[in-house]
Design a protein around this motif. Structure first.
Motif, PDB file in Angstrom:
ATOM      1  N   TYR A 185       0.836  -1.215   0.000  1.00  0.00           N
ATOM      2  CA  TYR A 185       0.000   0.000   0.000  1.00  0.00           C
ATOM      3  C   TYR A 185       0.865   1.257   0.000  1.00  0.00           C
ATOM      4  CZ  TYR A 185      -3.295   3.534   1.461  1.00  0.00           C
ATOM      5  OH  TYR A 185      -4.045   4.689   1.537  1.00  0.00           O
ATOM      6  N   LYS A 186       1.877   1.298   0.854  1.00  0.00           N
ATOM      7  CA  LYS A 186       2.756   2.475   0.927  1.00  0.00           C
ATOM      8  C   LYS A 186       3.484   2.695  -0.395  1.00  0.00           C
ATOM      9  CE  LYS A 186       3.472   2.357   5.902  1.00  0.00           C
ATOM     10  NZ  LYS A 186       4.396   2.014   6.999  1.00  0.00           N
ATOM     11  N   LEU A 187       3.897   1.622  -1.042  1.00  0.00           N
ATOM     12  CA  LEU A 187       4.583   1.735  -2.322  1.00  0.00           C
ATOM     13  C   LEU A 187       3.652   2.344  -3.372  1.00  0.00           C
ATOM     14  CD1 LEU A 187       7.158  -0.540  -3.782  1.00  0.00           C
ATOM     15  CD2 LEU A 187       5.230  -0.015  -5.235  1.00  0.00           C
ATOM     16  N   ILE A 188       2.405   1.919  -3.386  1.00  0.00           N
ATOM     17  CA  ILE A 188       1.444   2.482  -4.345  1.00  0.00           C
ATOM     18  C   ILE A 188       1.214   3.959  -4.052  1.00  0.00           C
ATOM     19  CG2 ILE A 188      -0.961   2.415  -5.104  1.00  0.00           C
ATOM     20  CD1 ILE A 188      -0.754  -0.667  -4.876  1.00  0.00           C
ATOM     21  N   GLN A 189       1.141   4.324  -2.772  1.00  0.00           N
ATOM     22  CA  GLN A 189       0.985   5.735  -2.417  1.00  0.00           C
ATOM     23  C   GLN A 189       2.161   6.562  -2.953  1.00  0.00           C
ATOM     24  OE1 GLN A 189      -1.878   6.998  -0.932  1.00  0.00           O
ATOM     25  NE2 GLN A 189      -2.446   4.911  -1.448  1.00  0.00           N
ATOM     26  N   GLU A 190       3.370   6.034  -2.826  1.00  0.00           N
ATOM     27  CA  GLU A 190       4.557   6.723  -3.342  1.00  0.00           C
ATOM     28  C   GLU A 190       4.481   6.876  -4.858  1.00  0.00           C
ATOM     29  OE1 GLU A 190       8.041   4.581  -2.039  1.00  0.00           O
ATOM     30  OE2 GLU A 190       7.431   4.748   0.068  1.00  0.00           O
ATOM     31  N   GLU A 191       4.065   5.808  -5.542  1.00  0.00           N
ATOM     32  CA  GLU A 191       3.941   5.857  -7.004  1.00  0.00           C
ATOM     33  C   GLU A 191       2.913   6.905  -7.427  1.00  0.00           C
ATOM     34  OE1 GLU A 191       5.632   4.298  -9.483  1.00  0.00           O
ATOM     35  OE2 GLU A 191       6.949   3.396  -7.991  1.00  0.00           O
ATOM     36  N   MET A 192       1.808   6.970  -6.718  1.00  0.00           N
ATOM     37  CA  MET A 192       0.747   7.926  -7.059  1.00  0.00           C
ATOM     38  C   MET A 192       1.198   9.361  -6.817  1.00  0.00           C
ATOM     39  SD  MET A 192      -2.595   5.836  -5.781  1.00  0.00           S
ATOM     40  CE  MET A 192      -3.695   7.193  -6.052  1.00  0.00           C
ATOM     41  N   SER A 193       2.032   9.568  -5.800  1.00  0.00           N
ATOM     42  CA  SER A 193       2.491  10.924  -5.502  1.00  0.00           C
ATOM     43  C   SER A 193       3.449  11.439  -6.576  1.00  0.00           C
ATOM     44  CB  SER A 193       3.170  10.977  -4.128  1.00  0.00           C
ATOM     45  OG  SER A 193       4.398  10.295  -4.147  1.00  0.00           O
ATOM     46  N   LYS A 194       4.030  10.538  -7.361  1.00  0.00           N
ATOM     47  CA  LYS A 194       4.940  10.925  -8.441  1.00  0.00           C
ATOM     48  C   LYS A 194       4.180  11.427  -9.672  1.00  0.00           C
ATOM     49  CE  LYS A 194       8.392   7.476  -7.155  1.00  0.00           C
ATOM     50  NZ  LYS A 194       9.014   6.195  -7.556  1.00  0.00           N
ATOM     51  N   LYS A 195       2.908  11.084  -9.761  1.00  0.00           N
ATOM     52  CA  LYS A 195       2.127  11.441 -10.959  1.00  0.00           C
ATOM     53  C   LYS A 195       1.589  12.849 -10.885  1.00  0.00           C
ATOM     54  CE  LYS A 195       0.948   6.903 -12.485  1.00  0.00           C
ATOM     55  NZ  LYS A 195       0.041   6.156 -13.265  1.00  0.00           N
TER      56      LYS A 195
END
Length: 195
Positions: A185-195
């Motif tokens: 979940y945290k990894l997906i949050q990080e990926e989304m914050s890059k967009k």
């Protein structure tokens, strides 16, 4: 974001159930238990069963085992959270096994009985290469327990991460790994914050 998730050993705890079943069956066979703790998988030398014994056991029991799998810790919690945040959840599985009667129906029934909400269920024809289906369905990021899947997905331009299990944590193939659902979940949050 469209998130791809393997089912077995990412959402459904197949490895745990299969190991329990192998240990029970071993009591009926030779009562030797696990003879090789470092075997890559229980079907590859963990027990002293012949290939024929393993095949017969899986042929006779895989349907029942698959119908009764537990959920991996926190999988439902974080799938629900990811969906509530607007992500699409695509389940990409290689469950097209001859050992399962109607794999799609079995999987849909299991997901329904465990209240796993998802956007799409994709059964691949090749359990060790899900690239084609992920590309065709616009999967942005994929989580799988098989290193070969992760490597092929990455080679085809899809971010993929190995979901840590008892049998895959020793891989040193430069595949990024998540240890559990909280980390996923945290990894997906990080990926989304890059967009």
């Amino acid at each position: 974001m469209t998130i791809g998730l393997d089912i077995d050993n990412v959402i459904a705890d197949l490895d745990k159930s299969l190991l329990q079943e192998f240990l029970k069956e071993d009591e009926n066979k030779r009562r030797k238990g696990i003879i090789n703790e470092t075997a890559e998988h229980m079907t590859q030398g963990m027990f002293d069963w012949s290939k024929e014994e393993i095949k017969e056991f899986l042929d006779d029991n895989m349907q029942r085992i698959t119908e009764n799998l537990d959920i991996v810790k926190d999988a439902k919690k974080y799938i629900d959270k990811l969906r509530s945040e607007g992500n699409k959840i695509y389940l990409v599985t290689g469950r097209n096994s001859k050992r399962l009667n109607n794999p799609r129906q079995l999987t849909e029934d299991w997901l329904h009985s465990n209240n796993i909400i998802y956007d799409k269920l994709i059964l691949t024809n090749n359990s060790s290469n899900k690239s084609k289906e992920c590309i065709e369905n616009g999967v942005d990021i994929m989580f799988d327990d098989r290193p070969t899947n992760c490597i092929l997905l990455r080679e085809n331009g899809i971010k993929s991460y190995l979901f840590k299990t008892r049998y895959n944590y020793r891989y040193s193939l430069n595949i990024p790994m998540v240890n559990d659902w909280e980390e996923l979940y945290k990894l997906i949050q990080e990926e989304m914050s890059k967009k």
